[in-house]
Design a protein around this motif. Structure first.
Motif, PDB file in Angstrom:
ATOM      1  N   LEU A 298      47.760  51.532  45.677  1.00 36.60           N
ATOM      2  CA  LEU A 298      47.371  50.645  46.769  1.00 36.60           C
ATOM      3  C   LEU A 298      48.484  49.640  47.052  1.00 36.60           C
ATOM      4  N   GLY A 299      48.495  49.115  48.248  1.00 39.96           N
ATOM      5  CA  GLY A 299      49.457  48.086  48.592  1.00 39.96           C
ATOM      6  C   GLY A 299      49.181  46.794  47.851  1.00 39.96           C
ATOM      7  N   VAL A 300      50.214  46.000  47.656  1.00 36.13           N
ATOM      8  CA  VAL A 300      50.073  44.741  46.930  1.00 36.13           C
ATOM      9  C   VAL A 300      49.092  43.820  47.639  1.00 36.13           C
ATOM     10  N   ARG A 301      49.159  43.766  48.971  1.00 36.53           N
ATOM     11  CA  ARG A 301      48.282  42.872  49.720  1.00 36.53           C
ATOM     12  C   ARG A 301      46.820  43.243  49.524  1.00 36.53           C
ATOM     13  N   VAL A 302      46.516  44.533  49.553  1.00 40.55           N
ATOM     14  CA  VAL A 302      45.135  44.972  49.362  1.00 40.55           C
ATOM     15  C   VAL A 302      44.638  44.578  47.980  1.00 40.55           C
ATOM     16  N   ARG A 303      45.461  44.793  46.981  1.00 45.21           N
ATOM     17  CA  ARG A 303      45.074  44.477  45.608  1.00 45.21           C
ATOM     18  C   ARG A 303      44.804  42.982  45.441  1.00 45.21           C
ATOM     19  N   LEU A 304      45.712  42.143  45.956  1.00 45.55           N
ATOM     20  CA  LEU A 304      45.574  40.701  45.781  1.00 45.55           C
ATOM     21  C   LEU A 304      44.378  40.145  46.556  1.00 45.55           C
ATOM     22  N   VAL A 305      44.165  40.657  47.765  1.00 47.98           N
ATOM     23  CA  VAL A 305      43.015  40.187  48.553  1.00 47.98           C
ATOM     24  C   VAL A 305      41.709  40.551  47.856  1.00 47.98           C
ATOM     25  N   ALA A 306      41.616  41.766  47.343  1.00 48.29           N
ATOM     26  CA  ALA A 306      40.397  42.187  46.648  1.00 48.29           C
ATOM     27  C   ALA A 306      40.164  41.351  45.388  1.00 48.29           C
ATOM     28  N   GLN A 307      41.223  41.094  44.634  1.00 42.55           N
ATOM     29  CA  GLN A 307      41.087  40.278  43.430  1.00 42.55           C
ATOM     30  C   GLN A 307      40.686  38.848  43.778  1.00 42.55           C
ATOM     31  N   ALA A 308      41.294  38.302  44.838  1.00 43.95           N
ATOM     32  CA  ALA A 308      40.958  36.938  45.248  1.00 43.95           C
ATOM     33  C   ALA A 308      39.511  36.846  45.714  1.00 43.95           C
TER      34      ALA A 308
END
Length: 345
Positions: free
Chosen positions: A90-100
């Motif tokens: 997955l893209g970094v942005r998708v991962r970080l948004v989901a974690q946030a």
């Protein structure tokens, strides 16, 4: 006490059995490639932890208490995110948004103020990915995370959160069961599923357990409990920046790799990291009990830049990766992982 011991023992045995099963299935049905070690061992850790933690209330053996169920749900969602990333990066942005998003749900239910909640979300996301970054050497991340989980379990019980203490003890036991397969030479790796699940559960539990505690003491204590993974993250970010390498593309430049460069074995590197985490955890517990003032953590904080400077002197990239050389951005390290970009090479 007996219920907690039984739950931890069950988690250890269940995770060890699940890891062996996942490994066998992956070797039989997984994709073939140059790396034959399966990378979905996190399924075993997540299922072992969630299964044992949820079975207690269902069986009437142990109650987890208020606030634990939402935490488990958020951690399970992060584990699913990691599993998707293991199967398809997955893209970094998708991962970080989901974690946030998951972290925001935990923080909102903890009742923190907007300012403190925002800082807590950032800290949870950072620590989650710091643990994921550490999963680059056999046994290293599991050893550090298991020790950290036990330390947080003690804090949770002392703060009057027995449910969180039980959950963290179960996580520590599950990681110990997984280490039976992940110790060098590893037969299975955690993958993003297990690494993100573990990091998120530890970071989120730390925030929830310390809600309402004095801010200075909490900051000092949480820093001490996570100083090993924070130092590792700082080290690789500084190292990659100096070498002109992409910050999010992994490589053999973590603390464990540098310790091996100094002559330690893979097992020895994992032991050193585990012992360092134990020492820092005990330091944090002394602050929690009031035996040390929060300002005492400054002595520990001074060791972080000193360790980074010393470890930066250990060569890990080779002559082709020196700073500002044209070839510095090519992933020449055969042991390179992908870190935040997803997956492990």
């Amino acid at each position: 006490m007996l219920h907690g011991l039984a739950a931890a023992t069950t988690a250890l045995v269940l995770t060890a059995l699940l890891a062996a099963l996942v490994r066998r299935l992956m070797l039989r049905f997984g994709r073939k490639g140059p790396d034959t070690v399966p990378h979905l061992g996190g399924i075993a850790v997540a299922l072992g932890t969630l299964g044992v933690a949820c079975s207690g209330p269902l069986l009437g053996v142990a109650e987890l208490g208020d606030g634990v169920a939402p935490l488990l749900a958020a951690a399970g969602a992060v584990a699913l995110l990691g599993l998707v990333g293991d199967l398809r990066p997955l893209g970094v942005r998708v991962r970080l948004v989901a974690q946030a998003t998951a972290a925001t749900a935990v923080v909102a239910l903890a009742g923190l103020s907007p300012g403190a909640g925002a800082l807590a979300v950032l800290w949870i996301v950072f620590v989650t990915n710091a643990f994921q970054l550490l999963d680059t050497s056999d046994g290293a991340m599991g050893a550090v995370a298991a020790v950290t989980a036990l330390g947080l379990a003690v804090c949770a019980i002392a703060e009057g959160h027995p449910g969180h203490g039980l959950l963290l003890s179960v996580l520590a036991a599950a990681l110990t069961g997984f280490l039976l397969h992940n110790w060098h030479p590893a037969r299975i790796h955690l993958g993003d599923c297990g690494a993100l699940f573990t990091g998120f559960l530890l970071a989120s539990s730390a925030v929830v357990v310390h809600t309402g505690a004095p801010g200075g003491r909490t900051t000092a204590e949480l820093f001490a409990l996570t100083v090993v993974v924070l130092t590792d993250t700082l080290l690789v970010l500084v190292s990659r920046h100096r070498a002109g390498r992409p910050l999010l593309r992994g490589g053999g430049d973590h603390i464990a790799h540098r310790l091996r460069g100094l002559g330690l074995t893979t097992q020895g590197s994992a032991v050193v990291l585990g012992v360092a985490s134990l020492g820092c955890t005990l330091f944090g517990l002394q602050i929690h009990d009031g035996r040390l003032a929060p300002l005492a953590v400054l002595a520990l904080a001074l060791l972080v830049p000193a360790a980074v400077v010393l470890l930066l002197r250990v060569p890990v990239y080779g002559p082709a990766s020196r700073r500002r050389t044209p070839r510095a951005r090519t992933p020449a390290d055969p042991a390179a992982s992908v870190d935040l970009a997803g997956g492990r090479g």
